[in-house]
Enzyme design. Sequence first.
Site, PDB file in Angstrom:
ATOM      1  N   ARG A   1       0.816  -1.220   0.000  1.00 20.84           N
ATOM      2  CA  ARG A   1       0.000   0.000   0.000  1.00 20.84           C
ATOM      3  C   ARG A   1       0.854   1.276   0.000  1.00 20.84           C
ATOM      4  NH1 ARG A   1      -5.391  -0.117   1.773  1.00 20.84           N
ATOM      5  NH2 ARG A   1      -6.341  -2.055   1.054  1.00 20.84           N
TER       6      ARG A   1
ATOM      7  N   ARG B   1      -3.173   6.953   0.898  1.00 16.69           N
ATOM      8  CA  ARG B   1      -3.618   8.154   1.614  1.00 16.69           C
ATOM      9  C   ARG B   1      -2.625   8.795   2.556  1.00 16.69           C
ATOM     10  NH1 ARG B   1      -9.216   5.364   3.193  1.00 16.69           N
ATOM     11  NH2 ARG B   1      -7.625   3.828   3.678  1.00 16.69           N
TER      12      ARG B   1
ATOM     13  N   ARG C   1      -6.504  12.347  -5.359  1.00 15.18           N
ATOM     14  CA  ARG C   1      -7.787  11.779  -4.920  1.00 15.18           C
ATOM     15  C   ARG C   1      -8.838  12.857  -4.664  1.00 15.18           C
ATOM     16  NH1 ARG C   1     -11.311   9.785  -3.353  1.00 15.18           N
ATOM     17  NH2 ARG C   1     -11.390   8.275  -1.667  1.00 15.18           N
TER      18      ARG C   1
ATOM     19  N   ASP D   1      -6.779  -2.188  -7.456  1.00 15.95           N
ATOM     20  CA  ASP D   1      -7.346  -2.820  -6.266  1.00 15.95           C
ATOM     21  C   ASP D   1      -7.654  -4.271  -6.591  1.00 15.95           C
ATOM     22  OD1 ASP D   1      -8.455  -1.822  -3.457  1.00 15.95           O
ATOM     23  OD2 ASP D   1      -9.716  -3.448  -4.182  1.00 15.95           O
TER      24      ASP D   1
ATOM     25  N   TYR E   1     -15.108 -11.335  -0.158  1.00 10.90           N
ATOM     26  CA  TYR E   1     -15.752 -10.051  -0.472  1.00 10.90           C
ATOM     27  C   TYR E   1     -17.048 -10.261  -1.243  1.00 10.90           C
ATOM     28  CZ  TYR E   1     -11.892  -7.386   1.394  1.00 10.90           C
ATOM     29  OH  TYR E   1     -10.984  -6.837   2.256  1.00 10.90           O
TER      30      TYR E   1
HETATM   31  O1  CP3 Z   1       0.280   0.786  -3.237  1.00 12.12           O
HETATM   32  C1  CP3 Z   1      -0.241  -0.326  -3.395  1.00 12.12           C
HETATM   33  O2  CP3 Z   1      -0.030  -1.284  -2.622  1.00 12.12           O
HETATM   34  C2  CP3 Z   1      -1.087  -0.574  -4.624  1.00 12.12           C
HETATM   35  C3  CP3 Z   1      -2.471  -0.362  -4.511  1.00 12.12           C
HETATM   36  C4  CP3 Z   1      -3.389  -1.293  -3.746  1.00 12.12           C
HETATM   37  C5  CP3 Z   1      -4.620  -0.840  -3.220  1.00 12.12           C
HETATM   38  N1  CP3 Z   1      -5.310  -1.911  -2.741  1.00 12.12           N
HETATM   39  C6  CP3 Z   1      -5.062   0.553  -3.252  1.00 12.12           C
HETATM   40  C7  CP3 Z   1      -6.158   0.999  -2.358  1.00 12.12           C
HETATM   41  C8  CP3 Z   1      -3.322  -2.669  -3.495  1.00 12.12           C
HETATM   42  C9  CP3 Z   1      -2.196  -3.653  -3.787  1.00 12.12           C
HETATM   43  C10 CP3 Z   1      -4.547  -3.042  -2.869  1.00 12.12           C
HETATM   44  C11 CP3 Z   1      -4.888  -4.417  -2.499  1.00 12.12           C
HETATM   45  C12 CP3 Z   1      -6.089  -4.669  -1.693  1.00 12.12           C
HETATM   46  N2  CP3 Z   1      -7.315  -4.088  -1.796  1.00 12.12           N
HETATM   47  C13 CP3 Z   1      -6.174  -5.687  -0.719  1.00 12.12           C
HETATM   48  C14 CP3 Z   1      -5.092  -6.655  -0.362  1.00 12.12           C
HETATM   49  C15 CP3 Z   1      -4.068  -6.053   0.517  1.00 12.12           C
HETATM   50  C16 CP3 Z   1      -4.511  -5.868   1.941  1.00 12.12           C
HETATM   51  O3  CP3 Z   1      -4.525  -4.686   2.362  1.00 12.12           O
HETATM   52  O4  CP3 Z   1      -4.821  -6.846   2.620  1.00 12.12           O
HETATM   53  C17 CP3 Z   1      -7.485  -5.644  -0.185  1.00 12.12           C
HETATM   54  C18 CP3 Z   1      -8.036  -6.537   0.905  1.00 12.12           C
HETATM   55  C19 CP3 Z   1      -8.207  -4.630  -0.895  1.00 12.12           C
HETATM   56  C20 CP3 Z   1      -9.628  -4.244  -0.743  1.00 12.12           C
HETATM   57  C21 CP3 Z   1      -9.749  -2.856  -0.267  1.00 12.12           C
HETATM   58  N3  CP3 Z   1      -9.520  -1.732  -1.037  1.00 12.12           N
HETATM   59  C22 CP3 Z   1     -10.112  -2.414   1.009  1.00 12.12           C
HETATM   60  C23 CP3 Z   1     -10.457  -3.325   2.179  1.00 12.12           C
HETATM   61  C24 CP3 Z   1     -10.089  -1.018   0.991  1.00 12.12           C
HETATM   62  C25 CP3 Z   1     -10.496  -0.073   2.090  1.00 12.12           C
HETATM   63  C26 CP3 Z   1      -9.448  -0.048   3.139  1.00 12.12           C
HETATM   64  C27 CP3 Z   1      -9.006   1.363   3.420  1.00 12.12           C
HETATM   65  O5  CP3 Z   1      -7.788   1.514   3.645  1.00 12.12           O
HETATM   66  O6  CP3 Z   1      -9.847   2.268   3.401  1.00 12.12           O
HETATM   67  C28 CP3 Z   1      -9.664  -0.604  -0.302  1.00 12.12           C
HETATM   68  C29 CP3 Z   1      -9.460   0.787  -0.746  1.00 12.12           C
HETATM   69  C30 CP3 Z   1      -8.101   1.132  -1.248  1.00 12.12           C
HETATM   70  N4  CP3 Z   1      -7.321   0.342  -2.034  1.00 12.12           N
HETATM   71  C31 CP3 Z   1      -7.426   2.367  -1.036  1.00 12.12           C
HETATM   72  C32 CP3 Z   1      -6.217   2.292  -1.743  1.00 12.12           C
HETATM   73  C33 CP3 Z   1      -5.176   3.368  -1.886  1.00 12.12           C
HETATM   74  C34 CP3 Z   1      -7.969   3.565  -0.253  1.00 12.12           C
HETATM   75  C35 CP3 Z   1      -8.907   4.259  -1.177  1.00 12.12           C
HETATM   76  C36 CP3 Z   1      -8.982   5.764  -1.010  1.00 12.12           C
HETATM   77  O7  CP3 Z   1      -8.185   6.491  -1.617  1.00 12.12           O
HETATM   78  O8  CP3 Z   1      -9.912   6.206  -0.312  1.00 12.12           O
END
Ligand code: CP3
Length: 343
Positions: free
Chosen positions: A23, A27, A36, A72, A147
């Site tokens: 990640r 943010r 964003r 994602d 999910y």
């Molecule tokens: O930088 C990176 O790692 C690449 C981008 C990336 C994102 N999601 C961006 C993201 C990657 C590799 C993921 C994978 C992802 N997404 C996983 C597996 C990794 C883990 O964390 O276990 C999972 C379970 C998801 C599903 C997901 N997407 C969730 C549960 C959430 C909300 C969690 C939160 O932090 O709010 C997201 C949203 C998400 N994915 C964001 C980002 C940058 C936040 C979105 C925003 O800008 O508001």
Amino acid sequence: MNDTFLKACRGEKTDYTPIWMMRQAGRYLPEYQKVRGSVSFLELCKRPELCVEVTLQPVDLLGMDAAILFSDILIPIEAMGAALEFHEGHGPILPDRIRSSEAIDRLNVPDPDEATGFVMETIRLLRRELKVPLIGFAGAPFTCATYLIEGGSSKTFWETKKLMYTQPEVFGSLMEKITRTTLGYLLAQARAGAQTLMLFDSWAGILAPCDFERFALPYVREIITGLQQTGLPVIYFANNGATLLDLSVTSGADVIGLDWRINIGDAVRRVGRKAVQGNLDPFALLLPREELRRRIQGILEGARDAFGHIFNLGHGIHQFTPPEQARIAVEAVHELSSRSAAA
Ligand code: CP3
């Protein structure tokens, strides 16, 4: 091209330990917040030029040794035909709640270049810009299935386990469909130019080892076997997976991701001739500088005899982490690992 990360994946000698953070685009970076500010998260994922911009941010600002595609794990799941929404501060919502064979039948196995062409375009654009390797990724089938079945995140995973235990063949048919989608999606990422492929199994840790072996691992193996034709290193990360480590090693992955709940030295001994990736507690980035450096030194020492080591956090970087702390960690890994290589 700085290929230190790729060398570590393959167990080749490196001048220092490469680092990137799960990640790493997100943010906690004001530069990400700025992008964003004008688009929703889903829209951002579908705009290649913006994805390129935010993918490059942590590489340029913090000196990471690898880039991870900004996207994602739920993007290919939406392409299967499941509705997907992100509500501010709530995480993903998948309102269709796939819990019957009829609902599974309505899902399709999409053509990745047609349905998710924006991802492939992002990869092609990134390869022109990047001077470090690019990691492509997908969710592992079990995590994606949770999910779809729960309709979002869950605390108990009641619906997932209910389907798994009471209608194993229905659960299996969903897993097969996700597996075919994921394999096709990752092969398309490889064709577009991804240089390593990572499977995120964020929820594998809720399973008993025997259930992991029956309901999750076979599908991971099938994907990794199908990816062998690409010749690319594959990373498998089972979050909360310390109790599943010996099984994860049989997944066929070249690199085993480790969360922070396991001592890295113990993990290295159990993993054998495979590289490891990890495993600093993401919250340990809050430690004062010298203590953070000692924690990092400890992990580097623990991984001294690893076949290969890629430094990473044990899970994603938290959104309130000061970027300066991430920069201190990158610098410390580079400095402390090249010093120990010289000793
Ligand atoms: O930088 C990176 O790692 C690449 C981008 C990336 C994102 N999601 C961006 C993201 C990657 C590799 C993921 C994978 C992802 N997404 C996983 C597996 C990794 C883990 O964390 O276990 C999972 C379970 C998801 C599903 C997901 N997407 C969730 C549960 C959430 C909300 C969690 C939160 O932090 O709010 C997201 C949203 C998400 N994915 C964001 C980002 C940058 C936040 C979105 C925003 O800008 O508001």
